[in-house]
Motif scaffolding. Structure first.
Motif, PDB file in Angstrom:
ATOM      1  N   PRO A 119      -9.787  -3.029  21.116  1.00  0.00           N
ATOM      2  CA  PRO A 119      -9.252  -2.728  22.441  1.00  0.00           C
ATOM      3  C   PRO A 119      -8.857  -4.037  23.133  1.00  0.00           C
ATOM      4  O   PRO A 119      -9.506  -5.070  22.923  1.00  0.00           O
ATOM      5  CB  PRO A 119     -10.427  -2.065  23.172  1.00  0.00           C
ATOM      6  CG  PRO A 119     -11.393  -1.679  22.112  1.00  0.00           C
ATOM      7  CD  PRO A 119     -11.212  -2.663  21.004  1.00  0.00           C
ATOM      8  N   PRO A 120      -7.806  -4.049  23.957  1.00  0.00           N
ATOM      9  CA  PRO A 120      -7.477  -5.254  24.722  1.00  0.00           C
ATOM     10  C   PRO A 120      -8.700  -5.735  25.503  1.00  0.00           C
ATOM     11  O   PRO A 120      -9.404  -4.937  26.127  1.00  0.00           O
ATOM     12  CB  PRO A 120      -6.359  -4.779  25.657  1.00  0.00           C
ATOM     13  CG  PRO A 120      -5.721  -3.644  24.920  1.00  0.00           C
ATOM     14  CD  PRO A 120      -6.858  -2.954  24.191  1.00  0.00           C
ATOM     15  N   TYR A 180     -16.902  -9.786  30.725  1.00  0.00           N
ATOM     16  CA  TYR A 180     -16.309  -9.370  29.460  1.00  0.00           C
ATOM     17  C   TYR A 180     -15.753  -7.977  29.717  1.00  0.00           C
ATOM     18  O   TYR A 180     -16.508  -7.012  29.894  1.00  0.00           O
ATOM     19  CB  TYR A 180     -17.380  -9.360  28.368  1.00  0.00           C
ATOM     20  CG  TYR A 180     -16.953  -8.857  27.014  1.00  0.00           C
ATOM     21  CD1 TYR A 180     -16.757  -9.728  25.939  1.00  0.00           C
ATOM     22  CD2 TYR A 180     -16.794  -7.489  26.772  1.00  0.00           C
ATOM     23  CE1 TYR A 180     -16.412  -9.255  24.680  1.00  0.00           C
ATOM     24  CE2 TYR A 180     -16.441  -7.012  25.520  1.00  0.00           C
ATOM     25  CZ  TYR A 180     -16.250  -7.905  24.482  1.00  0.00           C
ATOM     26  OH  TYR A 180     -15.913  -7.428  23.238  1.00  0.00           O
ATOM     27  N   LEU A 181     -14.433  -7.863  29.789  1.00  0.00           N
ATOM     28  CA  LEU A 181     -13.772  -6.612  30.156  1.00  0.00           C
ATOM     29  C   LEU A 181     -12.931  -6.103  29.002  1.00  0.00           C
ATOM     30  O   LEU A 181     -12.120  -6.837  28.438  1.00  0.00           O
ATOM     31  CB  LEU A 181     -12.869  -6.827  31.368  1.00  0.00           C
ATOM     32  CG  LEU A 181     -13.572  -7.096  32.703  1.00  0.00           C
ATOM     33  CD1 LEU A 181     -12.815  -8.138  33.488  1.00  0.00           C
ATOM     34  CD2 LEU A 181     -13.698  -5.804  33.505  1.00  0.00           C
ATOM     35  N   GLN A 182     -13.142  -4.832  28.640  1.00  0.00           N
ATOM     36  CA  GLN A 182     -12.302  -4.190  27.636  1.00  0.00           C
ATOM     37  C   GLN A 182     -11.584  -3.004  28.258  1.00  0.00           C
ATOM     38  O   GLN A 182     -12.133  -2.309  29.122  1.00  0.00           O
ATOM     39  CB  GLN A 182     -13.122  -3.714  26.430  1.00  0.00           C
ATOM     40  CG  GLN A 182     -13.396  -4.803  25.423  1.00  0.00           C
ATOM     41  CD  GLN A 182     -13.946  -4.275  24.115  1.00  0.00           C
ATOM     42  OE1 GLN A 182     -14.613  -3.245  24.082  1.00  0.00           O
ATOM     43  NE2 GLN A 182     -13.688  -4.979  23.024  1.00  0.00           N
ATOM     44  N   LYS A 183     -10.361  -2.794  27.816  1.00  0.00           N
ATOM     45  CA  LYS A 183      -9.609  -1.645  28.287  1.00  0.00           C
ATOM     46  C   LYS A 183     -10.350  -0.360  27.926  1.00  0.00           C
ATOM     47  O   LYS A 183     -10.811  -0.192  26.799  1.00  0.00           O
ATOM     48  CB  LYS A 183      -8.216  -1.633  27.667  1.00  0.00           C
ATOM     49  CG  LYS A 183      -7.327  -0.506  28.176  1.00  0.00           C
ATOM     50  CD  LYS A 183      -5.922  -0.588  27.577  1.00  0.00           C
ATOM     51  CE  LYS A 183      -5.054   0.551  28.087  1.00  0.00           C
ATOM     52  NZ  LYS A 183      -3.670   0.474  27.532  1.00  0.00           N
ATOM     53  N   PHE A 184     -10.472   0.540  28.900  1.00  0.00           N
ATOM     54  CA  PHE A 184     -11.099   1.832  28.673  1.00  0.00           C
ATOM     55  C   PHE A 184     -10.202   2.650  27.756  1.00  0.00           C
ATOM     56  O   PHE A 184      -9.016   2.826  28.025  1.00  0.00           O
ATOM     57  CB  PHE A 184     -11.285   2.554  30.011  1.00  0.00           C
ATOM     58  CG  PHE A 184     -12.069   3.838  29.915  1.00  0.00           C
ATOM     59  CD1 PHE A 184     -13.422   3.857  30.186  1.00  0.00           C
ATOM     60  CD2 PHE A 184     -11.450   5.027  29.560  1.00  0.00           C
ATOM     61  CE1 PHE A 184     -14.148   5.034  30.105  1.00  0.00           C
ATOM     62  CE2 PHE A 184     -12.160   6.212  29.473  1.00  0.00           C
ATOM     63  CZ  PHE A 184     -13.515   6.211  29.746  1.00  0.00           C
ATOM     64  N   VAL A 185     -10.745   3.127  26.650  1.00  0.00           N
ATOM     65  CA  VAL A 185      -9.959   3.945  25.732  1.00  0.00           C
ATOM     66  C   VAL A 185     -10.552   5.345  25.689  1.00  0.00           C
ATOM     67  O   VAL A 185     -11.771   5.528  25.780  1.00  0.00           O
ATOM     68  CB  VAL A 185      -9.908   3.334  24.310  1.00  0.00           C
ATOM     69  CG1 VAL A 185      -9.206   1.990  24.334  1.00  0.00           C
ATOM     70  CG2 VAL A 185     -11.301   3.187  23.709  1.00  0.00           C
ATOM     71  N   ASP A 252     -18.539   0.346  14.324  1.00  0.00           N
ATOM     72  CA  ASP A 252     -18.221   1.347  15.342  1.00  0.00           C
ATOM     73  C   ASP A 252     -16.715   1.401  15.547  1.00  0.00           C
ATOM     74  O   ASP A 252     -16.098   0.396  15.916  1.00  0.00           O
ATOM     75  CB  ASP A 252     -18.913   1.015  16.663  1.00  0.00           C
ATOM     76  CG  ASP A 252     -20.419   1.192  16.595  1.00  0.00           C
ATOM     77  OD1 ASP A 252     -20.902   1.791  15.620  1.00  0.00           O
ATOM     78  OD2 ASP A 252     -21.110   0.721  17.514  1.00  0.00           O
ATOM     79  N   ILE A 253     -16.135   2.579  15.313  1.00  0.00           N
ATOM     80  CA  ILE A 253     -14.682   2.763  15.374  1.00  0.00           C
ATOM     81  C   ILE A 253     -14.358   3.912  16.319  1.00  0.00           C
ATOM     82  O   ILE A 253     -15.019   4.959  16.296  1.00  0.00           O
ATOM     83  CB  ILE A 253     -14.108   3.064  13.979  1.00  0.00           C
ATOM     84  CG1 ILE A 253     -14.369   1.884  13.035  1.00  0.00           C
ATOM     85  CG2 ILE A 253     -12.619   3.364  14.048  1.00  0.00           C
ATOM     86  CD1 ILE A 253     -13.920   2.139  11.595  1.00  0.00           C
ATOM     87  N   ALA A 254     -13.335   3.711  17.159  1.00  0.00           N
ATOM     88  CA  ALA A 254     -12.841   4.762  18.047  1.00  0.00           C
ATOM     89  C   ALA A 254     -11.439   5.168  17.620  1.00  0.00           C
ATOM     90  O   ALA A 254     -10.616   4.318  17.259  1.00  0.00           O
ATOM     91  CB  ALA A 254     -12.824   4.274  19.494  1.00  0.00           C
ATOM     92  N   LEU A 255     -11.176   6.475  17.656  1.00  0.00           N
ATOM     93  CA  LEU A 255      -9.855   7.001  17.349  1.00  0.00           C
ATOM     94  C   LEU A 255      -9.127   7.230  18.672  1.00  0.00           C
ATOM     95  O   LEU A 255      -9.384   8.211  19.376  1.00  0.00           O
ATOM     96  CB  LEU A 255      -9.967   8.304  16.556  1.00  0.00           C
ATOM     97  CG  LEU A 255     -10.785   8.221  15.265  1.00  0.00           C
ATOM     98  CD1 LEU A 255     -10.886   9.594  14.609  1.00  0.00           C
ATOM     99  CD2 LEU A 255     -10.180   7.208  14.310  1.00  0.00           C
ATOM    100  N   THR A 256      -8.231   6.314  19.039  1.00  0.00           N
ATOM    101  CA  THR A 256      -7.572   6.366  20.337  1.00  0.00           C
ATOM    102  C   THR A 256      -6.161   6.922  20.200  1.00  0.00           C
ATOM    103  O   THR A 256      -5.642   7.105  19.088  1.00  0.00           O
ATOM    104  CB  THR A 256      -7.501   4.967  20.967  1.00  0.00           C
ATOM    105  OG1 THR A 256      -6.464   4.204  20.339  1.00  0.00           O
ATOM    106  CG2 THR A 256      -8.827   4.227  20.819  1.00  0.00           C
TER     107      THR A 256
END
Length: 302
Positions: A119-120, A180-185, A252-256
């Motif tokens: 993620p960005p 530490y900020l990540q784009k919410f997916v 850990d993997i997310a399917l966005t």
């Protein structure tokens, strides 16, 4: 029965620690669970003692858990274990590789260097820059550098009043320092845990979120389910875990909506998800892997 003395670095009384110790005892006749809070390091000799046991005399250790939470103190414990490796004791996984994953920033930076899809992400100490990242992302997850199971994470939305976001950021910085900020997916209600032992793919399970929660962790009410991963998805998990040299891990993997992304590679991995989601006795498989590695060490050169 295999004549090897292998200790488990873990939490006495915890299932994931005890199941490892049970498997090792069944295979070797030796049982030792080491609580790092009770270990003494003699810096002048490099000796590591746990009660009456000199850990430097063991054939190996399996590092399952050094602390209930990730923290700089947990990293200190990992560095203590490095003295065993320097003395020729095989460590599964290697302390130096685990240390790279205790701090979220170091682990993510290694994945980014390995061209793994993430993620960005923005890292800064400046509140105004953090607010700009929230505007860019629309919605962001603010994550502590040391945490597991989504503990301490804060969701920040551009739709909120900026003064509210600023107060949340300032409160977070007072406690944790760096942003530490990540784009919410959008997880679609689930994310995946992909299991590897000795770099070999074993299985994938899904964590399905509980009601009224943005994350899927079991800590927040999520449940494990089986999942059939595609070859492309397995290739992504393999690429991520290859950034580290771990005896056992879950990716850990997310399917966005924009395709799969890796959230993190676990420093220790969990046995429960593999068992409940895939029917895989990962603890037993880890012990078999460790014993095979130690047996290989003892073979005479050809």
């Amino acid at each position: 029965m295999i004549d090897k003395r292998i200790a488990v670095i873990g939490t006495p009384g915890k299932w994931s620690t005890d199941v490892l110790a049970d498997h090792l005892e069944a295979r070797t006749g030796f049982r030792c669970v080491v609580d790092m809070a009770e270990v003494v390091l003699e810096l002048e000799t490099g000796k590591l003692r746990y009660g009456d046991i000199l850990l430097n005399e063991l054939d190996g250790v399996i590092i399952k858990k050094v602390s209930e939470t990730y923290s700089p103190a947990a990293d200190d414990r990992i560095r203590m274990l490095s003295s065993l490796e320097a003395d020729g004791v095989r460590c599964f996984s290697r302390p130096g590789q685990i240390s790279r994953l205790i701090n979220r920033l170091e682990g993510t930076a290694a994945l980014a260097s390995g061209n793994v899809s993430l993620p960005p992400t923005r890292v800064t100490e400046n509140t105004d820059e953090a607010l700009e990242a929230i505007r860019e992302f629309g919605k962001a997850i603010l994550k502590p550098l040391y945490s597991t199971k989504a503990r301490g994470m804060v969701v920040l939305d551009v739709a909120n009043d900026e003064a509210v976001n600023r107060r949340k950021l300032d409160a977070f910085r007072d406690r944790h320092g760096l942003f530490y900020l990540q784009k919410f997916v959008n997880l679609g209600g689930q994310d995946l845990g992909m299991v590897f032992i000795g770099g070999e793919y074993m299985c994938t399970y899904a964590r399905v979120s509980g009601a009224n929660t943005w994350n899927t962790t079991i800590h927040s009410g999520g449940k494990y389910q089986a999942y059939h991963a595609s070859p492309e998805l397995i290739a992504l998990g393999r690429q991520a875990q290859a950034c580290f040299e771990l005896s056992f891990t879950t990716v850990d993997i997310a399917l966005t909506d924009d395709g799969p992304v890796v959230f993190e590679v676990s420093a220790f991995g969990g046995f429960s998800g593999a068992l409940k989601g895939c029917g895989l006795d990962a603890a037993g498989a880890v012990c078999d892997h460790v014993l095979a590695e130690l047996q290989t060490d003892n073979r005479e050169p050809a």
